[in-house]
Design a protein around this motif. Structure first.
Motif, short mmCIF file in Angstrom:
data_model
loop_
_atom_site.label_atom_id
_atom_site.label_comp_id
_atom_site.label_asym_id
_atom_site.label_seq_id
_atom_site.Cartn_x
_atom_site.Cartn_y
_atom_site.Cartn_z
N VAL A 152 -16.94 8.20 8.24
CA VAL A 152 -15.64 7.25 8.57
C VAL A 152 -15.50 6.31 7.68
N VAL A 153 -15.65 6.68 5.98
CA VAL A 153 -14.89 6.79 5.48
C VAL A 153 -13.63 7.66 4.57
N ALA A 154 -14.48 8.76 5.30
CA ALA A 154 -13.12 10.24 4.72
C ALA A 154 -11.69 9.59 5.87
N CYS A 155 -12.53 9.07 6.67
CA CYS A 155 -11.42 8.96 8.40
C CYS A 155 -10.46 7.97 8.25
N PHE A 156 -11.16 6.89 6.84
CA PHE A 156 -10.04 5.59 6.50
C PHE A 156 -8.70 6.36 5.32
N VAL A 157 -9.81 8.08 4.64
CA VAL A 157 -8.98 7.90 3.94
C VAL A 157 -7.58 8.99 3.89
N ALA A 158 -8.27 9.79 5.03
CA ALA A 158 -6.91 9.97 5.46
C ALA A 158 -6.16 9.89 6.51
N THR A 159 -6.20 7.91 7.42
CA THR A 159 -5.22 7.45 7.72
C THR A 159 -4.40 7.22 6.58
N LEU A 160 -4.66 7.49 5.29
CA LEU A 160 -3.11 6.91 4.48
C LEU A 160 -3.01 7.67 4.31
N PHE A 161 -2.44 9.19 4.83
CA PHE A 161 -2.20 9.63 4.35
C PHE A 161 -1.14 9.46 6.09
N MET A 162 -1.43 9.43 6.44
CA MET A 162 -0.79 9.07 7.76
C MET A 162 0.19 7.92 7.51
N ALA A 163 0.50 6.72 7.01
CA ALA A 163 0.16 5.31 6.71
C ALA A 163 1.56 5.34 5.78
N GLU A 164 2.27 4.08 6.54
CA GLU A 164 3.74 4.60 5.63
C GLU A 164 3.30 3.11 4.22
N LEU A 165 2.97 4.30 3.32
CA LEU A 165 2.15 2.55 2.84
C LEU A 165 3.77 2.20 1.86
N SER A 166 3.75 0.97 1.34
CA SER A 166 5.29 0.82 0.67
C SER A 166 4.47 0.26 -1.17
N LEU A 167 5.07 1.22 -1.18
CA LEU A 167 5.04 1.76 -2.99
C LEU A 167 5.57 0.50 -4.18
N PRO A 168 6.28 -0.68 -3.11
CA PRO A 168 7.05 -1.67 -4.48
C PRO A 168 5.64 -2.74 -3.98
N GLY A 169 5.10 -2.45 -2.71
CA GLY A 169 4.14 -3.24 -2.37
C GLY A 169 2.76 -2.92 -3.07
N ILE A 170 2.67 -2.24 -3.38
CA ILE A 170 1.77 -1.63 -4.05
C ILE A 170 1.49 -2.22 -5.46
N VAL A 171 2.92 -2.21 -5.96
CA VAL A 171 3.08 -2.33 -7.55
C VAL A 171 2.30 -3.43 -7.55
N GLN A 172 3.06 -4.63 -6.57
CA GLN A 172 3.52 -6.22 -6.58
C GLN A 172 2.24 -6.35 -5.97
N GLY A 173 1.44 -6.13 -4.97
CA GLY A 173 -0.86 -6.18 -5.49
C GLY A 173 -1.30 -5.74 -6.78
N LEU A 174 -0.85 -4.94 -7.44
CA LEU A 174 -1.68 -5.02 -8.33
C LEU A 174 -1.67 -6.08 -9.91
N ARG A 175 -0.40 -7.04 -9.47
CA ARG A 175 -0.03 -7.84 -10.54
C ARG A 175 -1.05 -8.99 -10.15
N PRO A 176 -2.05 -9.44 -10.45
CA PRO A 176 -3.11 -11.14 -9.72
C PRO A 176 -2.13 -12.17 -9.47
N ASN A 177 -2.64 -12.69 -8.49
CA ASN A 177 -1.79 -14.05 -7.70
C ASN A 177 -3.16 -14.10 -7.36
N LEU A 178 -2.84 -15.08 -7.23
CA LEU A 178 -3.70 -16.71 -5.93
C LEU A 178 -3.50 -17.12 -5.12
N PRO A 179 -3.34 -16.11 -4.12
CA PRO A 179 -3.03 -16.73 -2.94
C PRO A 179 -3.58 -18.51 -2.26
#
Length: 401
Positions: A152-179
């Motif tokens: 199942v973990v492998a399925c999630f990892v494989a899905t990563l390559f099919m999903a449209e990841l947002s690089l700006p979103g990932i970079v912003q998510g690395l910055r600590p914030n407190l919703p």
């Protein structure tokens, strides 16, 4: 690969038991709900959970190796009976709470799969698991379950390559914030609690001690911990979180159940997503629940001075006691998938105590090998961040923050 690391890969093990527990349904639920609800905002918490989880487990390994005994006995030896009792109660409450929620999840998943919706599934599982644990008959079945979980973990990892990841979103998510809000505070505490939890930290002191590892094996213990918690758990958590953030969040899918979380796998598995997700979730729950019962028995037996072996009837009775307590879980109202993150968040509130005790034990003047400055820095940061997230969750829960 150097010969040393080939030997390490062959001899590692205790931390992988802990990783199998941490890569369970509660962590899956927490990161999936967080990604679906907040997009990439909490990515920094997911990554820190793997870093601090690795730190906490290596510190626990050092206690087991350098003390030659479990955390409860070591605490009583150096801090006295009062602190040993406090830690025992703290660890046992968190462990049995986890057992109840996990049994609720196991019962709920079985109800979904079979169509027979009854809380009495918990009683059946409680009886079967207790018999397997006492007789050591669960190991081959557990191995099969872990293979399915990794699938199942492998399925999630494989899905990563099919999903449209947002690089700006990932970079912003690395910055600590407190919703703001209770849900955000609970999810942050739950994500951290999946990797830094009193149950698995305490249990690891017994795992390394049971292996008979000595001071000369500390580098092996470090390799064991880094590969299992840092790499395996880190990959597990980050992959599920990113898939949820990329697939579920943009479509406005609020994850409130296991069936919602399964939708994340549709880009890769199509109509089979639900079946495979449920199989993996069932296996993850079962392989997490069994060691949880063992952890509770370790804490009780170590405090009482009993043999830490199922051949001791008192140790076996402690396992059965945990199974009996867990049977109450399916009778608690509420969807099990949402109860899993709450369980981890509550468990995190009891975790700073064991981290503080471990740091004290490893920095005594008479310890055979004191912590390095870097390890103390990482341990101190782990204590600080877990305490902050736990207190923030509690304050938000009672309406103060």
């Amino acid at each position: 690969m150097p010969v040393k690391y080939v030997r390490y890969a062959r001899e590692m093990g205790p931390a992988w038991i802990i990783s199998a527990v941490a890569c369970g349904p509660a962590t899956l639920a927490s990161v999936a709900i967080a990604g679906a609800s907040y997009g990439y905002q909490l990515l920094w918490v997911v990554i820190l959970s793997a870093v601090f989880g690795t730190t906490a487990q290596y510190l626990a390994a050092r206690v087991g190796i350098l003390e030659g005994q479990g955390i409860i006995a070591a605490t009583e030896k150096h801090l006295g009976k009062r602190w040993a009792w406090v830690l025992t109660v703290d660890a046992l409450l968190a462990t049995w709470l986890a057992a109840m929620v996990l049994m609720s999840a196991l019962s709920g998943i079985t109800s979904l799969v079979t169509g027979v919706d009854t809380p009495f599934w918990g009683m059946l599982y409680g009886i079967l698991i207790s018999v397997f644990l006492v007789r050591k008959g669960y190991r081959k079945f557990e191995t099969l379950c872990k293979i399915l979980v990794f699938f199942v973990v492998a399925c999630f990892v494989a899905t990563l390559f099919m999903a449209e990841l947002s690089l700006p979103g990932i970079v912003q998510g690395l910055r600590p914030n407190l919703p703001g809000g209770l849900n955000a505070a609970m999810m942050m505490a739950a994500i951290m609690g999946g990797a830094v939890h009193v149950t698995i930290i305490g249990m690891h002191t017994y795992n390394t001690n049971a292996r008979g590892w000595k001071q000369s094996e500390l580098s092996l213990a470090r390799f064991d911990t880094f590969t299992s918690m840092g790499l395996a758990l880190g990959l597990y958590s980050v992959a599920i979180f990113l898939v949820a953030a990329a697939v579920l969040h943009p479509n406005g899918i609020a994850v409130t159940s296991a069936t919602d979380a399964a939708l994340a796998l549709r880009p890769f598995l199509g109509d089979n997503a639900m079946k495979i997700f449920m199989i993996g979730l069932w296996c993850a729950t079962l392989t997490t629940l069994s060691p949880t019962f063992m952890a509770g028995a370790y804490f009780i037996s170590d405090k009482m001075g009993w043999e830490l072996d199922v051949r001791d009837k008192r140790f076996a009775a402690a396992i059965i006691a945990g199974c009996l307590v867990s049977m109450l879980g399916p009778f608690v109202k509420g969807g099990f998938f949402l109860l899993l993150p709450l369980m981890l968040a509550l468990g995190l509130t009891g975790t700073p105590l064991i981290i503080a005790i471990i740091l004290y034990l490893l920095n005594r003047s008479d310890v055979s090998l004191r912590n390095s400055a870097l390890l103390n820095l990482m341990g101190g940061l782990t204590l600080l961040v877990t305490s902050f997230l736990a207190v923030r969750f509690l304050l938000t829960k009672i309406g103060i923050a």
